[in-house]
Design an enzyme around this catalytic site. Structure first.
Site, PDB file in Angstrom:
ATOM      1  N   LEU A 160       5.970   0.969  13.598  1.00 26.17           N
ATOM      2  CA  LEU A 160       6.206   0.134  12.327  1.00 26.17           C
ATOM      3  C   LEU A 160       7.604   0.821  11.502  1.00 26.17           C
ATOM      4  CD1 LEU A 160       5.359  -1.954   9.162  1.00 26.17           C
ATOM      5  CD2 LEU A 160       3.691  -0.198   8.616  1.00 26.17           C
ATOM      6  N   ALA A 161       8.648   0.653  11.473  1.00 28.77           N
ATOM      7  CA  ALA A 161       9.393   0.982  10.914  1.00 28.77           C
ATOM      8  C   ALA A 161       9.798   0.874   9.410  1.00 28.77           C
ATOM      9  CB  ALA A 161      10.677   0.386  12.086  1.00 28.77           C
ATOM     10  N   HIS A 162      10.107   1.490   8.647  1.00 28.00           N
ATOM     11  CA  HIS A 162      10.491   1.812   7.436  1.00 28.00           C
ATOM     12  C   HIS A 162      11.088   3.064   7.010  1.00 28.00           C
ATOM     13  CE1 HIS A 162       6.837   3.935   7.779  1.00 28.00           C
ATOM     14  NE2 HIS A 162       7.220   4.458   6.898  1.00 28.00           N
ATOM     15  N   SER A 163      11.727   2.358   5.555  1.00 29.63           N
ATOM     16  CA  SER A 163      12.427   3.818   5.067  1.00 29.63           C
ATOM     17  C   SER A 163      11.282   3.732   3.390  1.00 29.63           C
ATOM     18  CB  SER A 163      13.683   3.577   4.659  1.00 29.63           C
ATOM     19  OG  SER A 163      14.235   4.507   4.917  1.00 29.63           O
TER      20      SER A 163
END
Length: 145
Positions: free
Chosen positions: A61-64
């Site tokens: 789960l890519a996020h920033s």
């Protein structure tokens, strides 16, 4: 709606985890959810903090953090033709979701559906084998707990 069909790409080839994040994030760039800067932020976060984005077997789960480069809250999903090692103890990744949130709260419902759908081993396998984005979009958009 949890995810738009245009933000799903299945059986994608990526050479490494960075390319996988660029492809997944690129779908949100192309559909007007985020600016390119946000994709780079997701990659930089992994470089700084390690593969914490691998949240379950086969799933990243890519996020920033919320940022002005997020134009509207949304998610994208890619599945990989070959699993990629992100360096996580949970093993190689077959599906990458990019989550872009405008604030700290509006994405919670999307996360709950992601967890509900992909937390089920049978569903995860189905998503990873599927070749039709409309089928995957429907799995997310019609999910009921």
């Amino acid at each position: 709606m949890i995810i738009e069909e245009r933000n799903i790409k299945l059986q994608v080839h990526a050479e490494n985890w960075e390319e996988a994040l660029r492809i997944s994030g690129g779908l949100l760039v192309d559909s007007g959810y985020i600016e390119e800067k946000y994709v780079e932020m997701t990659i930089d976060t992994v470089k700084e903090m390690g593969p914490y984005i691998v949240i379950g077997p086969g799933l990243a789960l890519a996020h920033s953090r919320p940022d002005k480069s997020v134009l509207k809250t949304g998610i994208s999903l890619i599945t990989l033709d070959e699993a990629i090692d992100f360096g996580s103890e949970l093993g190689p990744v077959q599906a990458v979701i990019t989550l872009a949130a405008k604030d700290s709260n509006t994405h919670i419902d999307k996360l709950q559906v992601i967890a509900g759908v992909l937390g089920d081993e049978e569903n995860m396998g189905k998503v990873c084998r599927e070749k039709n984005a409309a089928v995957v979009a429907e799995m997310f958009n019609t999910y009921k707990e």
